[in-house]
Each structure stands twice: as structure tokens, then as C-alpha cells.
Design an enzyme around this catalytic site. Structure first.
Site, short mmCIF file in Angstrom:
data_model
loop_
_atom_site.label_atom_id
_atom_site.label_comp_id
_atom_site.label_asym_id
_atom_site.label_seq_id
_atom_site.Cartn_x
_atom_site.Cartn_y
_atom_site.Cartn_z
N SER A 82 0.82 -1.21 0.00
CA SER A 82 0.00 0.00 0.00
C SER A 82 0.85 1.25 0.00
O SER A 82 0.59 2.21 -0.75
CB SER A 82 -0.93 0.01 1.22
OG SER A 82 -1.88 -1.02 1.14
N ARG A 92 1.75 4.29 -3.12
CA ARG A 92 1.54 5.71 -2.84
C ARG A 92 2.82 6.52 -2.98
O ARG A 92 2.81 7.64 -3.50
CB ARG A 92 0.93 5.86 -1.44
CG ARG A 92 -0.54 5.41 -1.39
CD ARG A 92 -1.01 5.09 0.03
NE ARG A 92 -2.45 4.88 0.07
CZ ARG A 92 -3.06 3.75 -0.30
NH1 ARG A 92 -2.34 2.73 -0.74
NH2 ARG A 92 -4.37 3.65 -0.21
N GLN A 101 -9.84 3.24 -2.51
CA GLN A 101 -8.97 3.46 -3.67
C GLN A 101 -9.54 4.54 -4.60
O GLN A 101 -8.78 5.26 -5.26
CB GLN A 101 -8.77 2.15 -4.43
CG GLN A 101 -7.97 1.12 -3.63
CD GLN A 101 -8.06 -0.27 -4.23
OE1 GLN A 101 -8.78 -0.51 -5.20
NE2 GLN A 101 -7.34 -1.20 -3.63
N ASP A 120 -8.84 -6.80 3.73
CA ASP A 120 -7.78 -7.71 3.27
C ASP A 120 -7.40 -8.74 4.32
O ASP A 120 -6.77 -9.76 4.00
CB ASP A 120 -6.54 -6.91 2.88
CG ASP A 120 -6.71 -6.22 1.53
OD1 ASP A 120 -7.62 -6.60 0.77
OD2 ASP A 120 -5.93 -5.30 1.23
N ARG A 156 -13.98 -13.57 -1.76
CA ARG A 156 -13.15 -14.21 -0.73
C ARG A 156 -13.94 -15.01 0.29
O ARG A 156 -13.47 -16.03 0.79
CB ARG A 156 -12.25 -13.17 -0.06
CG ARG A 156 -11.10 -12.77 -0.96
CD ARG A 156 -10.20 -11.73 -0.36
NE ARG A 156 -9.04 -11.53 -1.21
CZ ARG A 156 -8.23 -10.48 -1.16
NH1 ARG A 156 -8.49 -9.49 -0.29
NH2 ARG A 156 -7.19 -10.39 -1.97
#
Length: 424
Positions: A45, A49, A185, A308, A338
Site C-alpha cells: 500500500s 503511494r 482506492q 484484506d 473471498r
């Protein structure tokens, strides 16, 4: 990994050997415990960025501690396609961005990276020309409705098919309103674009606001380059005209992937994990508290801010006394569905999940390998979560090359810690 240099427009993956295993690789486990010390992989992550922030700065920046997962390579490819010059050597990336956003007719290869696609669509909408963003069929099935609506409201082009999305528009610094119950996002992508445009702008987030921690990561990274981006209250972000400067630094360790390593500790292993920043803004560092709660009993845990972690939390709960998880709807729009994927694989072991309204229950269950190989569902986090389970009961799982998406060294790392696993 090869120690080659790579400059210019060549695809980043051409100079990096991520895996020697072909598609369809199988991991065969024997029951085992892991022992030793290991460094958490760099944060995917944060790497996304900082790479984009470096390009936005217009200066030369050097980032170290970069792990070349498929998702990070996708963002590197897109930055190069937009004109940034990038050099990679070992874990160091040098970005020269004098020509960033000056490329003609760019085609952005997003591979299977949802972050990359959603971060770069708003930047593409700053160019005033048609830009094609390509990706896998599964990636293009994931929601993009926020951007589609933005394009519709501004009379921009937004055309999507099975393997690409084409956009064309001229985004302006303005006031924007975005729902907070969708992927963060989208908000991050808009922030990147507004920083690039370089004028005062603002974003209002419509509550409920999920995954706030990821927006904090975005703001923190951009502030490292001198961008003036901040929350003025709980639901309003301002982006002010800023003069960005060069930044060089190291990418911090990843709590999200560290969770899969630490999960072994809660089922009998003894691993010490280094390279995790104590005061990190990463929302997934909550995994430690959640692991403790699961170990104590059968808690109810909200994962709306850390989706996640879903697979590894389900795996640990299945090996313990079970748990109830709320805020699970967004798990449907990941690399796989998932919740469904974990249910299918746990069923093969004599267990399973129970589905409710934005809720998944993991009942107490006794898992046992029954001779049927598990399936990784082309999802890195499913593969790693089921690996924790198979380290206790033995068995095999196919499609393990999916870990290249976020943690290409996962199997090498756990083997060094004593995991009895063979990749075929």
C-alpha cells in the site's frame, strides 16, 4: 531476483525474476511448526503511494525497500507509460519525473491490480486525451461505478469491456462528493489527480466512511513530498495548491502480509517478525488485536476497515473456536469472492462458513485433510490463509503462484522458518 537495471519504457517485469514456477504450481504441506526471525515484507500500500507521489513531485526521488510484487510492477509500468523514467536495482527504485504526464497516447497495463487501476483512472482524466487502461478480466469485473458516474456527470468518455477501460476527459480542481462505503482506492485516486492539477480543491465523503486508514496512508505519503492535503473534519478533505519537492526514503514493513506470518504463531509456531513500524498508520495492524480476540474465544469482529485481513482471520477462527465477522460485503469484489472462496476450501476440509447480511460466521469446526487438493482461486490472500491451515493438518493447494501479486517471497520465507512445504 536479478540485479539488473531498467530504464525508460520497457516493462518493469522484463528485468525482474519474480518466480521460477509456472502457472498452476502446487504447494504440498506436511504438518509442522515454524521457528525463527524474519523481516516483514515492504508495504504494498505504501509503495504504490510513494511511487506515485514521487512521480507527481516532478523531481528525482529514490525509494528503497521496494518489493517487486505484480501489483507494484503494474504501477511502475503505468508510471513509465505516462512518461516517468524509472531505474530499478535490487530493492531500490529511482524515479525521474520531468516528463511525467507528458506521454502521447499512453496505454496503461494494470495487470490484476485494483489499486493501480483505481489510482490511475483519475490521473488519466487529467490529460484531455483518450487513455486505455488494460487489465485482466477479473480486474475489469471489479466495481468502477464511482468513476463511471464521475465521467457521466462531466460528459467525459468512459468505455469498458472485458479487458480494458478507455477514458477521456479534462478533470478540474473542484469540489467532489464521494460515498464513503466504497473502496478507499477511489478517493485516493481522486486525491492524486487533484494534487497533480495543483490548485485548491476539496472532497466531501458521504458517511458511513469505511477504510479511513487507507486515506490516512495516502495523505501521509503525499505530505512527504510537500503536498498540502488534510482532513478539515471527519468527512472533508482539502487539497491546496502546493509546490512539491523531492523525497527519498525507505518503504515501511507491511502489516497486511505480516498477518499471514504472525498467524502461524497462534497455531503453535514461534516467529519473531521485524520491520514493522510501531506508530504506523496502516489499518491492518489491528490484526494483532483481532488475533488475540480469536484466541480467547469466539468474538464478533468488524472488518469493514480491514477487508484484506478477511481470509487469514477466517482461517485462524476455523482453527480455534470460531468467530463472527461483520462488514464483509466488500470481500465479494476482491481478486476472488473471498468469503465464497474460503467457504469452498474449508468445505473440502470438513468445515465451512455461514453467510448472513454483510456478515460471515465461522463456526467451530474440526478440519482434516481428506485427500482433495485445495484451490487458490487465483487469489494471493486465499493461498496464504490456507497455507496457515495446511501447516497444521497437511495437504496441498494449487495455484500458489498467485502470491506473486503481493508477496512473491512468501513460500521462500516460510521454508526458511522451517515450513515443510514443497512447490511442484
Amino acid at each position: 531476483m536479478k540485479n539488473n537495471d531498467c530504464m525508460g519504457k520497457d516493462s518493469a517485469c522484463d528485468c525482474l525474476e519474480l518466480s521460477s514456477k509456472i502457472s498452476g504450481a502446487i504447494a504440498e504441506f506436511e504438518s509442522c511448526n515454524l521457528h525463527g526471525q524474519i523481516s516483514a515484507p515492504p508495504s504494498k500500500s505504501m509503495a504504490h503511494r510513494y511511487l506515485i507521489g514521487a512521480a507527481l513531485s516532478g523531481k528525482r526521488c529514490v525509494l528503497t525497500g521496494v518489493d517487486y510484487s505484480e501489483d507494484i510492477l503494474a504501477s511502475i509500468d503505468c508510471l513509465q507509460a505516462l512518461g516517468a523514467e524509472i531505474k530499478m536495482k535490487n530493492d531500490t527504485v529511482s524515479i525521474c519525473s520531468d516528463s511525467f504526464m507528458k506521454a502521447e497516447t499512453p496505454v496503461l497495463e494494470c495487470r490484476e491490480s485494483g489499486s493501480t487501476l483505481r489510482f490511475f483512472i483519475p490521473l488519466a482524466l487529467c490529460l484531455g486525451q483518450e487513455v486505455i487502461l488494460k487489465g485482466s478480466k477479473r480486474l475489469l469485473e471489479r466495481p468502477l461505478d464511482v468513476y463511471e458516474q464521475l465521467c457521466r456527470e462531466n460528459n467525459f468518455l468512459f468505455r469498458k469491456n472485458d479487458n480494458s477501460v478507455t477514458v477521456c476527459g479534462k478533470l478540474k480542481s473542484d469540489y467532489y462528493k464521494i460515498r464513503g462505503d466504497i473502496s478507499s482506492q477511489f478517493i485516493t485516486g481522486l486525491i492524486f489527480a487533484l494534487v497533480y492539477l495543483g490548485e485548491n480543491a476539496s472532497i466531501e465523503i458521504i458517511p458511513p466512511f469505511e477504510s479511513r486508514s487507507y486515506i490516512n496512508l495516502t495523505i501521509s505519503a503525499l505530505q512527504s513530498f510537500g503536498a498540502t492535503v488534510e482532513f478539515t473534519d471527519e468527512y472533508h478533505i482539502v487539497i491546496k495548491k502546493s509546490f512539491l519537492y523531492s523525497y527519498s526514503g525507505r518503504i515501511e514493513g507491511d502489516y497486511s502480509n505480516a498477518a499471514f506470518l504472525d498467524a502461524f504463531n497462534y497455531v503453535g509456531s514461534e516467529i519473531y517478525i521485524e520491520n514493522l513500524k510501531v506508530d504506523s498508520l496502516q489499518g491492518d495492524k489491528v490484526y494483532r488485536d483481532y488475533f488475540m480476540e480469536i484466541s480467547k474465544g469466539a468474538p464478533t469482529l468488524d472488518i469493514s476497515d480491514c477487508p484484506d485481513l478477511g481470509p487469514v482471520l477466517f482461517a485462524l477462527a476455523a482453527l480455534k473456536q470460531g468467530a463472527v465477522f461483520t462488514g464483509t460485503d466488500r470481500l465479494k469484489a476482491k481478486e476472488s469472492d473471498r468469503g465464497k472462496a474460503m467457504h469452498e476450501e474449508l468445505e473440502k476440509l470438513g468445515g465451512g462458513l455461514i453467510f448472513g447480511d454483510n456478515m460471515i460466521t465461522v463456526p467451530m469446526q474440526k478440519l482434516q485433510y481428506r485427500g482433495v487438493s485445495l484451490d487458490g482461486h487465483n487469489d494471493h490472500r486465499i493461498v496464504m490463509a490456507m497455507s496457515v491451515i495446511l501447516s497444521k493438518i497437511g495437504g496441498s493447494i494449487s495455484g500458489v503462484e498467485a502470491v506473486k501479486k503481493s508477496y512473491p517471497g512468501f513460500f521462500n520465507d516460510i521454508k526458511q522458518l522451517g515450513a515443510k512445504v514443497i512447490i511442484k
